[in-house]
Design an enzyme around this catalytic site. Structure first.
Site, PDB file in Angstrom:
ATOM      1  N   LYS A 103       0.859  -1.178   0.000  1.00 13.33           N
ATOM      2  CA  LYS A 103       0.000   0.000   0.000  1.00 13.33           C
ATOM      3  C   LYS A 103       0.901   1.236   0.000  1.00 13.33           C
ATOM      4  CE  LYS A 103      -3.976  -2.202   2.162  1.00 13.33           C
ATOM      5  NZ  LYS A 103      -5.037  -2.127   3.190  1.00 13.33           N
ATOM      6  N   SER A 207       2.350  -5.905   3.886  1.00  9.83           N
ATOM      7  CA  SER A 207       1.683  -6.794   4.838  1.00  9.83           C
ATOM      8  C   SER A 207       1.747  -8.218   4.326  1.00  9.83           C
ATOM      9  CB  SER A 207       0.217  -6.377   5.032  1.00  9.83           C
ATOM     10  OG  SER A 207       0.134  -5.070   5.556  1.00  9.83           O
ATOM     11  N   ALA A 208       2.211  -9.129   5.164  1.00 10.62           N
ATOM     12  CA  ALA A 208       2.352 -10.527   4.767  1.00 10.62           C
ATOM     13  C   ALA A 208       0.988 -11.132   4.451  1.00 10.62           C
ATOM     14  CB  ALA A 208       3.042 -11.321   5.859  1.00 10.62           C
ATOM     15  N   PHE A 209       0.932 -11.931   3.401  1.00 11.14           N
ATOM     16  CA  PHE A 209      -0.291 -12.642   3.057  1.00 11.14           C
ATOM     17  C   PHE A 209      -0.543 -13.764   4.054  1.00 11.14           C
ATOM     18  CE2 PHE A 209      -0.751 -10.306  -0.676  1.00 11.14           C
ATOM     19  CZ  PHE A 209      -1.868 -10.731  -1.394  1.00 11.14           C
ATOM     20  N   LEU A 210      -1.806 -14.016   4.306  1.00 16.54           N
ATOM     21  CA  LEU A 210      -2.212 -15.179   5.090  1.00 16.54           C
ATOM     22  C   LEU A 210      -2.218 -16.403   4.184  1.00 16.54           C
ATOM     23  CD1 LEU A 210      -5.177 -13.557   7.047  1.00 16.54           C
ATOM     24  CD2 LEU A 210      -2.861 -14.003   7.886  1.00 16.54           C
ATOM     25  N   ASP A 276     -13.869   2.347  10.074  1.00 14.50           N
ATOM     26  CA  ASP A 276     -14.257   1.655   8.836  1.00 14.50           C
ATOM     27  C   ASP A 276     -14.265   0.138   8.993  1.00 14.50           C
ATOM     28  OD1 ASP A 276     -15.009   1.728   6.112  1.00 14.50           O
ATOM     29  OD2 ASP A 276     -12.964   1.283   5.492  1.00 14.50           O
ATOM     30  N   GLU A 281     -12.986 -10.963   9.680  1.00 13.66           N
ATOM     31  CA  GLU A 281     -12.735 -12.304   9.159  1.00 13.66           C
ATOM     32  C   GLU A 281     -12.267 -13.228  10.271  1.00 13.66           C
ATOM     33  OE1 GLU A 281     -10.488 -12.757   5.588  1.00 13.66           O
ATOM     34  OE2 GLU A 281     -11.251 -10.898   4.699  1.00 13.66           O
ATOM     35  N   ASP A 296      -6.916  -4.682   7.247  1.00 17.97           N
ATOM     36  CA  ASP A 296      -7.249  -3.401   6.609  1.00 17.97           C
ATOM     37  C   ASP A 296      -7.362  -2.271   7.635  1.00 17.97           C
ATOM     38  OD1 ASP A 296      -7.288  -4.562   4.093  1.00 17.97           O
ATOM     39  OD2 ASP A 296      -9.404  -5.096   4.242  1.00 17.97           O
TER      40      ASP A 296
END
Length: 407
Positions: A103, A207-210, A276, A281, A296
């Protein structure tokens, strides 16, 4: 076509193929460390290596995220009147099949969100993603994926490694001779909403992906305290102070830890100022009592001069909180473990330090006092036995807490 000619002119070759996956890869070790207690264990060496790898590893490819691809061409750019909606973001890939969400910087640290901006049209901030990871770790939630700042060369590390022709086509050179790019629709499809390097270098968060949804399925669930996403609408919780009584009657909020986890999330969002949080999740593997992912967070840390009390509605309306959460908050209110001091020290580890300005750090202390005051009012009304819930983790001594704050 322009990109192909450009590469041929500079005699650029394709990047080397990714190396085979190594079992010791930090991405894999991070994924294997996920448990029902959080995304990673306390003092996780895998997370420390993962942060370093995201900061240092060469980028071998760049692409739009899947949600942006799904919406590509599905919106009417003529209807967009301001730079609103989802942050322009890219998926960057590294060796060993590692990947992270990038980002880019859209707002300087010292800029505050204008008072007239609605939360759903606010710009998103890369430094807020970084700060949210550090705050989440300090609070011992461990529900934000590892996030680190990085200075990206948008020409060499995005344009020259992407194979997406749409992404290639949105690069241009500004009148100030800076290299810029923008999202092709959705959301920010005009050059005035572009992000620009200086002339090539651009700050951003990674940011690391899950784990993939095939390996670790997740549910996306509407937040019971979701806000109205219109200019004049109100949700029931905003007008009904007894709204929590309705929520308590609905499974799983009626007989699981879910409501307590919602309160944790509200406390976290109040400290960051993030309004926001429309969905949350969860990993399906851990069932209804599993932890909520705090994803986020880029709309946090927008206004240090304003405390949005309505974010605390789950706490103030339901009057429940985990004992371990309360103990951690009380510890961080002590002078020797002051939240702003711990955050300041933690954020110095990031390559883009200083991540937050001093007013944002001091706002954390002020908001922490407001949270503790809200808990105090609940205890005065209903009693500590009703308000403070004994969760599964054993309460820690102050000395043990102090050791963990350094992780």
């Amino acid at each position: 076509r322009r990109h192909k000619l450009y590469r041929e002119e500079l005699n650029l070759t394709s990047p080397a193929a990714p190396l085979p996956l190594r079992p010791e890869a930090s991405w894999l070790q991070f994924h294997l460390g996920i448990s029902r207690d959080g995304l990673y264990p306390r003092s996780s060496p895998a997370v420390i290596r993962l942060l370093r790898d995201m900061q240092e590893f060469p980028i071998i490819s760049a692409d739009y995220s899947q949600d942006e691809k799904a919406l590509l061409g599905a919106c009417d750019c003529s209807q967009i009147v301001k730079p609103s909606g989802v942050h322009l973001k890219l998926v960057l890939r590294f060796q060993d099949f590692g990947k992270a969400m990038f980002k880019p910087m859209r707002q300087k640290r010292e800029e505050e969100t204008p008072e007239d901006f609605f939360y759903f049209v606010d710009l998103q901030r890369h430094n807020a993603e970084i700060a949210a990871f550090h705050l989440d770790r300090i609070l011992d939630f461990r529900r934000v994926p590892p996030t680190v700042g990085r200075l990206i060369n948008v020409t060499k590390e995005i344009l020259e490694v992407t194979k997406n022709e749409v992404l290639q086509s949105v690069f241009f050179v500004s009148p100030a001779s800076n290299v810029c790019f923008f999202a092709k629709c959705p959301y920010m499809c005009k050059t005035e909403y572009a992000v620009c390097g200086s002339p090539h270098l651009l700050e951003g968060s990674l940011s690391a992906f899950l784990p993939s949804l095939n390996l670790a399925p997740r549910l996306s669930i509407p937040n019971p305290w979701i806000r109205s996403y219109s200019f004049d609408g109100k949700e029931e919780w905003e007008v009904n102070p007894l709204y929590c009584n309705t929520v308590r009657e609905i499974y799983p909020y009626s007989n699981s830890n879910r409501l307590l986890n919602i309160v944790d999330m509200a406390i976290f969002d109040f400290l960051t100022g993030n309004m926001d949080r429309h969905h949350y999740e969860m990993f399906t593997k851990f069932g209804d009592d599993g932890f909520l992912l705090h994803l986020d967070n880029a709309r946090g840390f927008g206004r240090h001069s304003h405390d949005e009390i309505s974010i605390l509605a789950p706490l103030s309306q339901c009057c429940v909180i985990k004992r371990t959460t309360l103990l951690r908050l009380q510890l961080l209110a002590e002078p020797e473990y002051r939240l702003s001091d711990v955050m300041r020290e933690s954020l110095l580890q990031d390559p883009l330090a200083p991540v937050l300005t001093e007013p944002h750090l001091l706002a954390l202390d002020r908001r922490l006092q407001l949270i503790l005051a809200a808990v105090g009012r609940c205890i005065d009304t209903f009693g500590e036995a009703t308000v403070v819930a004994n969760d599964t983790a054993q309460p820690q001594s102050p000395a043990a807490h102090g050791a963990k704050l350094d992780t």
